[in-house]
Design an enzyme around this catalytic site. Structure first.
Site, PDB file in Angstrom:
ATOM      1  N   CYS A   5      -0.418  25.062   5.942  1.00 21.65           N
ATOM      2  CA  CYS A   5       0.874  24.886   5.268  1.00 21.65           C
ATOM      3  C   CYS A   5       1.188  26.104   4.387  1.00 21.65           C
ATOM      4  O   CYS A   5       1.507  27.153   4.920  1.00 21.65           O
ATOM      5  CB  CYS A   5       0.893  23.567   4.494  1.00 21.65           C
TER       6      CYS A   5
ATOM      7  N   HIS B  35      -0.592  19.629   8.587  1.00 17.72           N
ATOM      8  CA  HIS B  35      -1.840  19.377   7.856  1.00 17.72           C
ATOM      9  C   HIS B  35      -2.862  18.735   8.797  1.00 17.72           C
ATOM     10  O   HIS B  35      -2.804  17.521   9.013  1.00 17.72           O
ATOM     11  CB  HIS B  35      -1.573  18.443   6.670  1.00 17.72           C
TER      12      HIS B  35
ATOM     13  N   GLU C 182      -5.843  17.982   8.198  1.00 16.50           N
ATOM     14  CA  GLU C 182      -6.657  17.012   7.441  1.00 16.50           C
ATOM     15  C   GLU C 182      -5.942  15.686   7.260  1.00 16.50           C
ATOM     16  O   GLU C 182      -6.552  14.706   6.841  1.00 16.50           O
ATOM     17  CB  GLU C 182      -7.065  17.617   6.088  1.00 16.50           C
TER      18      GLU C 182
ATOM     19  N   ASP D  21      -0.477  -3.770  -2.048  1.00 12.93           N
ATOM     20  CA  ASP D  21      -0.258  -3.972  -3.482  1.00 12.93           C
ATOM     21  C   ASP D  21      -1.598  -4.386  -4.073  1.00 12.93           C
ATOM     22  O   ASP D  21      -2.207  -5.367  -3.615  1.00 12.93           O
ATOM     23  CB  ASP D  21       0.764  -5.079  -3.732  1.00 12.93           C
TER      24      ASP D  21
ATOM     25  N   ASP E  92      13.017  -0.735  -6.509  1.00 12.09           N
ATOM     26  CA  ASP E  92      12.914  -2.200  -6.454  1.00 12.09           C
ATOM     27  C   ASP E  92      14.283  -2.817  -6.761  1.00 12.09           C
ATOM     28  O   ASP E  92      14.515  -3.292  -7.878  1.00 12.09           O
ATOM     29  CB  ASP E  92      11.888  -2.691  -7.493  1.00 12.09           C
TER      30      ASP E  92
HETATM   31  O1  1PR Z   1       6.784   0.847 -11.936  1.00  6.83           O
HETATM   32  O2  1PR Z   1       5.943   3.124 -11.452  1.00  6.83           O
HETATM   33  O3  1PR Z   1       4.441   1.393 -12.391  1.00  6.83           O
HETATM   34  O4  1PR Z   1       5.219   1.258 -10.055  1.00  6.83           O
HETATM   35  C1  1PR Z   1       4.840  -0.056  -9.756  1.00  6.83           C
HETATM   36  C2  1PR Z   1       4.890  -0.222  -8.259  1.00  6.83           C
HETATM   37  O5  1PR Z   1       4.371  -1.524  -7.965  1.00  6.83           O
HETATM   38  C3  1PR Z   1       6.298  -0.174  -7.686  1.00  6.83           C
HETATM   39  O6  1PR Z   1       6.284   0.576  -6.501  1.00  6.83           O
HETATM   40  C4  1PR Z   1       6.658  -1.624  -7.369  1.00  6.83           C
HETATM   41  O7  1PR Z   1       7.428  -1.712  -6.188  1.00  6.83           O
HETATM   42  C5  1PR Z   1       5.294  -2.257  -7.158  1.00  6.83           C
HETATM   43  N1  1PR Z   1       5.248  -3.664  -7.627  1.00  6.83           N
HETATM   44  C6  1PR Z   1       5.276  -4.085  -8.905  1.00  6.83           C
HETATM   45  N2  1PR Z   1       5.187  -5.439  -8.936  1.00  6.83           N
HETATM   46  C7  1PR Z   1       5.087  -5.849  -7.661  1.00  6.83           C
HETATM   47  C8  1PR Z   1       4.949  -7.241  -7.221  1.00  6.83           C
HETATM   48  O8  1PR Z   1       4.937  -7.537  -6.020  1.00  6.83           O
HETATM   49  N3  1PR Z   1       4.846  -8.164  -8.148  1.00  6.83           N
HETATM   50  N4  1PR Z   1       5.091  -4.748  -5.506  1.00  6.83           N
HETATM   51  C9  1PR Z   1       5.136  -4.733  -6.830  1.00  6.83           C
HETATM   52  C10 1PR Z   1       6.159  -4.524  -4.799  1.00  6.83           C
HETATM   53  C11 1PR Z   1       6.845  -4.338  -2.656  1.00  6.83           C
HETATM   54  C12 1PR Z   1       6.262  -3.608  -1.554  1.00  6.83           C
HETATM   55  C13 1PR Z   1       5.823  -4.542  -0.445  1.00  6.83           C
HETATM   56  C14 1PR Z   1       6.999  -4.637   0.496  1.00  6.83           C
HETATM   57  C15 1PR Z   1       6.636  -5.146   1.857  1.00  6.83           C
HETATM   58  N5  1PR Z   1       5.827  -4.806  -3.514  1.00  6.83           N
HETATM   59  O9  1PR Z   1       5.217  -2.812  -2.017  1.00  6.83           O
HETATM   60  O10 1PR Z   1       4.713  -3.978   0.081  1.00  6.83           O
HETATM   61  O11 1PR Z   1       8.012  -5.460  -0.065  1.00  6.83           O
HETATM   62  O12 1PR Z   1       6.234  -6.467   1.816  1.00  6.83           O
HETATM   63  P1  1PR Z   1       6.414  -7.418   3.072  1.00  6.83           P
HETATM   64  O13 1PR Z   1       6.251  -6.590   4.296  1.00  6.83           O
HETATM   65  O14 1PR Z   1       5.285  -8.401   2.950  1.00  6.83           O
HETATM   66  O15 1PR Z   1       7.757  -8.068   2.967  1.00  6.83           O
HETATM   67  P2  1PR Z   1       5.615   1.657 -11.544  1.00  6.83           P
END
Ligand code: 1PR
Length: 571
Positions: free
Chosen positions: A80, A190, A192, A241, A420
């Site tokens: 790169c 990349h 890697e 998550d 979000d």
């Molecule tokens: O705010 O910079 O500290 O980042 C926190 C991160 O954690 C953000 O990216 C936020 O989206 C994520 N987050 C916070 N709380 C939750 C929660 O679920 N309670 N998760 C959360 C959000 C959404 C996606 C999920 C998709 C696909 N989760 O990550 O993977 O919606 O899901 P599905 O295929 O099952 O429908 P910061």
């Protein structure tokens, strides 16, 4: 004596170190000019910006020793930016002077017909397909690229074209994918991060005796007109998550509309003891161990992985050693891009020690992240930027936001913003501030949408708090601040299995030029076909259906492939 790696100071080069470890090669880092004398092979895994690389090398007194090393005829492999520094200059940093070995310049991709950066898996075309060995490269494989600048291929300029070993096409632009001449080899992609295909390239280059890596002849200079379509594939991303469960163990969890705690047993559980046992009402849902799941998704052909530390807004990730250990262990298992998110912001420890967002990102990068993802802090940064605007528009960054500082140090491609948003329903006659972004319910749509319109409101802290900002305002704002990609979640669709919110995704896709990863709601493999067909996004992410093994990544890709959507299939 032996293999050395060059790090000009950007720091996110752990991936290559992990790859070499996996391939069983010992190496050392160049830490002073004298080390060049000991190197019998050198790899420069450049990341970040052209100017930062040249500056970093100059400040550490490494630029001239690098030039002398290459001139000595010993094997060099540039990745790169490690390839781009061999050119004369780059439009990315017009004042920086490159090594000038290849007498032409590096230019920016045009974004008029495509997203920039060029991010994802693309193919290569050899200049001389009949030529002798190709270092383990293969025209039927895909390789991972992430860059906004490239060297265009021009066969009419033989002094530069004779270096070119293969090309790649993005949109209608044909650029240099690999170079090879004498002792010098380089890749714009990349290796890697290119899964098995990339490991094969590195293993082949490293397994050859050094003498046979130093004598490759100049290439032919053949025309390479663009084909009707480029080879960039749509990416499938698996997201985990991660948070502590009630016993303090880090687990992969998954919410429904961001609620990750088990509900009370439902009528449909009946007398099924498994279902009942799994439902300890109020407990954090546990869908597995993050490192084991990451390894499973890599083996299954995921194009990228994300680990989101979903409760890190409570504590600084720098104090979260278990999470950093998880990132480190996952990075040793997966050789595709790894995005880490959660808690990237300026913070102060209980003892009063301040930490910048850049420090937090640095800790994630050193642990093995290739990109970091910011959610909450990105919203605040855009709010501050808009507050500074005097014309009610987007405003300008002041250089202090997490996005700006991290993009400056690590390059735009290393910053993802995770959004979000949540729908806010209004009457179809709504005349408020978000009227230009309204989506109107279709007469044949779900009942609650009929006769209604809605806009998408941004939230922070994992959907716990609404903010006075729309998704379009946020997306355009973070693009301006320097984000390289957006992960676009939907609180309404998360965990529902109803399919992606294509209205939301199409709205954001047409509002910005950076790549977008559609997220939330995937319930069937057909949902991936729908999101790519209807919105043209670059990637689609899912969590629940992969964790629960309801649909395999290979099944998703096979379905996309049979509907003529270009994807990377496992060999
Ligand atoms: O705010 O910079 O500290 O980042 C926190 C991160 O954690 C953000 O990216 C936020 O989206 C994520 N987050 C916070 N709380 C939750 C929660 O679920 N309670 N998760 C959360 C959000 C959404 C996606 C999920 C998709 C696909 N989760 O990550 O993977 O919606 O899901 P599905 O295929 O099952 O429908 P910061």
């Amino acid at each position: 004596m032996g293999l050395y790696l060059l790090d000009y100071g950007a720091g996110n080069v752990q991936s290559l170190a992990n790859t070499l470890k996996k391939l069983g090669h010992d190496f050392q880092w160049i830490s002073s000019p004298a080390d060049f004398g000991k190197a019998t092979s050198l790899i420069f895994p450049g990341v970040g910006a052209f100017g930062s690389a040249i500056d970093g090398l100059t400040k550490r007194g490494l630029l001239e020793p690098l030039r002398s090393y290459i001139a000595s005829g010993r094997p060099y492999f540039g990745i790169c930016i490690g390839l781009q520094v061999l050119f004369q200059s780059s439009a990315e940093s017009p004042n920086a002077v490159g090594l000038g070995l290849i007498p032409t310049t590096v230019e920016e991709f045009t974004s008029s017909d495509k997203s920039v950066p060029h991010m994802g898996w693309n193919s290569i075309d050899f200049i001389d397909p009949e030529g002798e060995t190709h270092e383990g490269l293969d025209e039927s494989s895909c390789y991972y690229y992430v860059h906004s600048y490239c060297a265009k291929y021009d066969h009419t300029r033989p002094e530069a074209a004779q270096w070119v070993h293969s090309t790649t096409q993005y949109g209608q632009e044909v650029f240099v994918a690999t170079i090879r001449k004498g002792n010098v080899f380089g890749t714009q992609f990349h290796p890697e991060k290119s899964g098995a295909a990339g490991l094969k390239l590195l293993a082949t280059w490293l397994s050859k005796p050094e003498s046979s890596r130093t004598s490759t002849p100049p290439s032919l200079c053949v025309p390479r007109p663009p084909k009707a379509k480029d080879g960039l594939t749509k990416r499938i991303v698996a997201c985990m998550d991660v948070r502590s469960n009630d016993d303090g163990d880090l687990v992969v969890t998954k919410g429904d509309q961001y609620d990750v705690r088990e509900k009370a047993p439902s009528a449909t559980d009946g007398s099924n003891p498994m279902a009942l046992a799994a439902r300890t009402a109020g407990a954090v849902r546990n869908l597995g161990k993050p490192v084991a799941l990451a390894a499973r998704y890599y083996a299954a052909g995921a194009d990228e992985l994300c680990l989101m530390n979903i409760t890190s807004f409570r504590h600084s990730p720098l104090r979260d050693q278990p999470m950093l250990a998880v990132v480190r262990a996952a990075a040793e298992e997966v050789f595709v891009p790894l995005t880490i998110g959660g808690g990237i912001k300026d913070s102060v420890d209980p003892d009063g020690t301040p930490h910048s967002a850049l420090e937090v990102a640095g800790a994630y990068f050193r642990a093995g992240a290739d990109k970091v993802s910011i959610a909450t802090e990105a919203v605040y940064a855009v709010e501050r930027m808009r507050a500074r605007a005097t014309d009610g528009g987007l405003g300008d960054g002041d250089g202090t936001s997490a996005i700006e500082t991290i993009a400056h140090a690590y390059g735009r491609q290393a910053i993802v913003v995770s959004i979000d948003p949540r729908r806010v329903y209004v009457d179809q006659g709504y005349d408020g501030p978000y009227k230009d972004e309204l989506v109107f319910g279709k007469p044949n749509g779900p009942e609650k949408e009929r006769g209604k319109a809605w806009w998408y409101q941004c939230t922070v802290k994992g959907g716990r708090e609404d903010r006075p900002l729309s998704v379009v305002q946020l997306a355009q704002g973070v693009e301006k601040l320097g984000a390289g990609e957006i992960i676009l979640n939907s609180i309404d669709r998360d965990g529902t299995g109803l399919g992606f919110d294509t209205d939301l995704i199409a709205l954001v896709r047409k509002s910005v030029r950076i790549p977008i990863v559609a997220s939330s709601g995937a319930g069937r493999k057909e949902h991936f076909v729908e999101v790519f067909d209807k919105t043209g996004v670059e990637a689609a992410l899912a969590a629940g259906i992969f964790h629960r093994q309801e649909v395999g990544i290979d099944e998703v890709k096979n379905t996309l492939s049979t509907t003529n959507i270009n994807v990377r299939l496992q060999a």
